[in-house]
Motif scaffolding. Structure first.
Motif, PDB file in Angstrom:
ATOM      1  N   GLU A 254     -22.291 -15.257  -2.316  1.00 35.61           N
ATOM      2  CA  GLU A 254     -23.201 -14.318  -2.963  1.00 35.61           C
ATOM      3  C   GLU A 254     -22.656 -13.878  -4.322  1.00 35.61           C
ATOM      4  N   HIS A 255     -21.353 -13.707  -4.415  1.00 32.38           N
ATOM      5  CA  HIS A 255     -20.735 -13.257  -5.670  1.00 32.38           C
ATOM      6  C   HIS A 255     -20.668 -14.383  -6.699  1.00 32.38           C
ATOM      7  N   PHE A 256     -20.289 -15.588  -6.285  1.00 30.39           N
ATOM      8  CA  PHE A 256     -20.046 -16.680  -7.226  1.00 30.39           C
ATOM      9  C   PHE A 256     -21.295 -17.520  -7.507  1.00 30.39           C
ATOM     10  N   GLY A 257     -22.316 -17.463  -6.654  1.00 27.13           N
ATOM     11  CA  GLY A 257     -23.511 -18.268  -6.875  1.00 27.13           C
ATOM     12  C   GLY A 257     -23.198 -19.755  -6.827  1.00 27.13           C
ATOM     13  N   VAL A 258     -23.751 -20.521  -7.795  1.00 26.64           N
ATOM     14  CA  VAL A 258     -23.546 -21.970  -7.792  1.00 26.64           C
ATOM     15  C   VAL A 258     -22.090 -22.345  -8.025  1.00 26.64           C
ATOM     16  N   TRP A 259     -21.290 -21.406  -8.584  1.00 21.30           N
ATOM     17  CA  TRP A 259     -19.873 -21.701  -8.806  1.00 21.30           C
ATOM     18  C   TRP A 259     -19.063 -21.682  -7.510  1.00 21.30           C
ATOM     19  N   ALA A 260     -19.703 -21.339  -6.388  1.00 20.85           N
ATOM     20  CA  ALA A 260     -19.021 -21.366  -5.095  1.00 20.85           C
ATOM     21  C   ALA A 260     -18.943 -22.774  -4.514  1.00 20.85           C
ATOM     22  N   GLN A 261     -19.452 -23.752  -5.256  1.00 23.98           N
ATOM     23  CA  GLN A 261     -19.451 -25.140  -4.779  1.00 23.98           C
ATOM     24  C   GLN A 261     -18.047 -25.560  -4.346  1.00 23.98           C
ATOM     25  N   GLY A 262     -17.947 -26.131  -3.148  1.00 21.69           N
ATOM     26  CA  GLY A 262     -16.666 -26.594  -2.614  1.00 21.69           C
ATOM     27  C   GLY A 262     -15.946 -25.565  -1.771  1.00 21.69           C
ATOM     28  N   ALA A 263     -16.404 -24.295  -1.791  1.00 17.48           N
ATOM     29  CA  ALA A 263     -15.748 -23.256  -0.996  1.00 17.48           C
ATOM     30  C   ALA A 263     -16.019 -23.481   0.485  1.00 17.48           C
ATOM     31  N   MET A 264     -15.042 -23.098   1.325  1.00 15.88           N
ATOM     32  CA  MET A 264     -15.218 -23.219   2.774  1.00 15.88           C
ATOM     33  C   MET A 264     -14.503 -22.056   3.453  1.00 15.88           C
ATOM     34  N   ALA A 265     -15.006 -21.729   4.633  1.00 20.66           N
ATOM     35  CA  ALA A 265     -14.436 -20.608   5.375  1.00 20.66           C
ATOM     36  C   ALA A 265     -13.064 -20.984   5.928  1.00 20.66           C
ATOM     37  N   GLU A 266     -12.062 -20.162   5.625  1.00 19.02           N
ATOM     38  CA  GLU A 266     -10.738 -20.333   6.203  1.00 19.02           C
ATOM     39  C   GLU A 266     -10.725 -19.759   7.612  1.00 19.02           C
ATOM     40  N   ASP A 267     -11.377 -18.614   7.785  1.00 19.00           N
ATOM     41  CA  ASP A 267     -11.666 -17.990   9.078  1.00 19.00           C
ATOM     42  C   ASP A 267     -12.819 -17.029   8.823  1.00 19.00           C
ATOM     43  N   ASP A 268     -13.059 -16.087   9.745  1.00 20.17           N
ATOM     44  CA  ASP A 268     -14.233 -15.223   9.594  1.00 20.17           C
ATOM     45  C   ASP A 268     -14.090 -14.170   8.495  1.00 20.17           C
ATOM     46  N   ARG A 269     -12.898 -14.049   7.876  1.00 21.82           N
ATOM     47  CA  ARG A 269     -12.718 -13.036   6.830  1.00 21.82           C
ATOM     48  C   ARG A 269     -12.112 -13.590   5.542  1.00 21.82           C
ATOM     49  N   ARG A 270     -11.761 -14.862   5.497  1.00 22.50           N
ATOM     50  CA  ARG A 270     -11.137 -15.445   4.313  1.00 22.50           C
ATOM     51  C   ARG A 270     -11.858 -16.724   3.907  1.00 22.50           C
ATOM     52  N   THR A 271     -11.828 -16.993   2.590  1.00 19.90           N
ATOM     53  CA  THR A 271     -12.493 -18.174   2.036  1.00 19.90           C
ATOM     54  C   THR A 271     -11.511 -18.965   1.184  1.00 19.90           C
ATOM     55  N   ARG A 272     -11.529 -20.288   1.352  1.00 21.53           N
ATOM     56  CA  ARG A 272     -10.719 -21.185   0.519  1.00 21.53           C
ATOM     57  C   ARG A 272     -11.616 -21.764  -0.562  1.00 21.53           C
ATOM     58  N   TRP A 273     -11.135 -21.647  -1.814  1.00 24.05           N
ATOM     59  CA  TRP A 273     -11.937 -22.070  -2.973  1.00 24.05           C
ATOM     60  C   TRP A 273     -11.086 -22.951  -3.883  1.00 24.05           C
ATOM     61  N   PRO A 274     -11.481 -24.215  -4.116  1.00 25.27           N
ATOM     62  CA  PRO A 274     -10.717 -25.086  -5.022  1.00 25.27           C
ATOM     63  C   PRO A 274     -11.055 -24.789  -6.478  1.00 25.27           C
ATOM     64  N   LEU A 275     -10.044 -24.845  -7.329  1.00 25.47           N
ATOM     65  CA  LEU A 275     -10.272 -24.677  -8.760  1.00 25.47           C
ATOM     66  C   LEU A 275      -9.303 -25.569  -9.524  1.00 25.47           C
ATOM     67  N   GLY A 276      -9.538 -25.686 -10.818  1.00 32.96           N
ATOM     68  CA  GLY A 276      -8.672 -26.538 -11.625  1.00 32.96           C
ATOM     69  C   GLY A 276      -8.962 -26.343 -13.097  1.00 32.96           C
ATOM     70  N   GLY A 277      -8.286 -27.131 -13.924  1.00 36.51           N
ATOM     71  CA  GLY A 277      -8.484 -27.042 -15.354  1.00 36.51           C
ATOM     72  C   GLY A 277      -7.557 -27.968 -16.102  1.00 36.51           C
ATOM     73  N   GLY A 278      -7.778 -28.034 -17.418  1.00 36.26           N
ATOM     74  CA  GLY A 278      -6.931 -28.875 -18.250  1.00 36.26           C
ATOM     75  C   GLY A 278      -5.520 -28.323 -18.389  1.00 36.26           C
ATOM     76  N   ASP A 279      -5.367 -26.993 -18.247  1.00 39.46           N
ATOM     77  CA  ASP A 279      -4.047 -26.374 -18.242  1.00 39.46           C
ATOM     78  C   ASP A 279      -4.140 -25.090 -17.423  1.00 39.46           C
TER      79      ASP A 279
END
Length: 335
Positions: A254-279
């Motif tokens: 709900e907070h990230f919208g389309v930028w939440a792509q790739g996120a998955m539930a770690e458990d019922d209270r935590r979320t794992r979100w991949p990110l990256g960049g050129g540096d």
């Protein structure tokens, strides 16, 4: 030019702008009867245009490739040269010309007979133009077929290979083809997953037309641009890490919208979100969007992890120190 000729040309223009038309809709657009539409279709057939018709409530008319190039005032050699030129232009991602190039390519390839298509494919494969930058090679055949499907709102099947090498067949409704970051992307509605998906065109191996039409879904230009931007950020990055935040998946999405792509539930209270960049600065920019008060941990790699820590220590030191003296107003001599 007679009214009959003008009307036939108007009918031809409609048939070239969409893959399928009902007789009633053509009659309404041309302000004539359906009987007149049938007579004008017969005139186009006499001129060499292959217009297929189907009876019934779901029937109508569609322009198909014939046994020879219709009278476009082009010879076979000219038609082949034009098709090859348009394919090369499309794969070179000309600035400001992507949409125009693809629509022109779609119109021409729609009426090319199979023999000329084979010539175009053979010659285009032998042409090796200088590429812009280091972008991956894109099949002009695939690009042309996707352009047709997007223009005509036709559902297609794709054979796709993802970044990990896994192959899949997807049924999609193509909406937009867009060049970005030296790559081509297809934004489409994935029928099985019932959601928007963005595919790199260079990873699409085959396009199968289904002849099933779909109603285009509402999506703004801003949403299209944002989804394409997200797709480019999912390409392999120099810095890649996971963030696990103290936020349930539903709230995170709900907070990230389309930028939440790739996120998955770690458990019922935590979320794992991949990110990256050129540096590390680009990756840090993503972490700064985590909601205030939400704790998180990250597996940010070394040596960038140490560089980030050192920079944050200096930022903290600067914020804790007394602010600098106010800037002196500019003197008249400086103005």
């Amino acid at each position: 030019m007679t009214d009959t000729t003008s009307r036939a040309l108007a009918l031809l223009n409609l048939l070239q702008t969409h893959r399928h038309w009902s007789g009633a809709e053509l009659a309404r657009r041309l302000e004539v009867t359906e009987r007149t539409v049938r007579r004008d279709v017969d005139r186009l057939r006499e001129l060499g245009y292959r217009v297929e018709s189907a009876p019934g409530s779901a029937g109508g008319y569609r322009l198909e490739a014939g046994s020879a190039v219709p009278p476009l005032l082009l010879t076979d050699d000219e038609a082949v040269a034009m098709a090859i030129g348009l394919r090369v232009a499309a794969t070179q991602q000309l600035v400001g010309g992507a949409e125009v190039t693809l629509t022109a390519l779609a119109k021409l390839e729609q009426v090319l007979p199979s023999a000329l298509r084979r010539r175009v494919n053979a010659l285009a494969g032998a042409v090796q133009p200088a590429r812009i930058g280091d972008g991956p090679a894109v099949s002009p055949v695939v690009l042309g077929e996707l352009a047709l499907a997007a223009r005509d709102s036709e559902r297609v099947r794709l054979r796709y290979t993802d970044g990990q090498g896994a192959q899949s067949v997807r049924r999609v409704e193509p909406h937009v083809l867009s060049p970005a970051g030296r790559k081509w992307y297809l934004l489409c509605w994935d029928v099985e997953r019932e959601d928007w998906r963005t595919f790199r065109v260079d990873r699409i191996e085959d396009v199968e037309h289904t002849r099933v039409l779909f109603a285009r879904r509402d999506i703004t230009d801003e949403e299209v641009a944002e989804r394409i931007l997200i797709a480019t950020s999912w390409s392999p990055q120099k810095i890649e890490a996971d963030v696990v935040m103290e936020l349930p998946l539903e709230q995170m999405e709900e907070h990230f919208g389309v930028w939440a792509q790739g996120a998955m539930a770690e458990d019922d209270r935590r979320t794992r979100w991949p990110l990256g960049g050129g540096d590390w600065r680009e990756a840090l920019y993503g972490m700064l969007y985590i909601p205030p008060g939400v704790d998180y941990v990250t597996d940010f790699p070394e040596p960038e992890r140490s560089e980030l820590r050192e920079s944050l220590v200096r930022v903290q030191r600067a914020l804790d120190a007394d602010p600098p003296a106010p800037r002196h107003p500019a003197s008249s001599a400086d103005s």
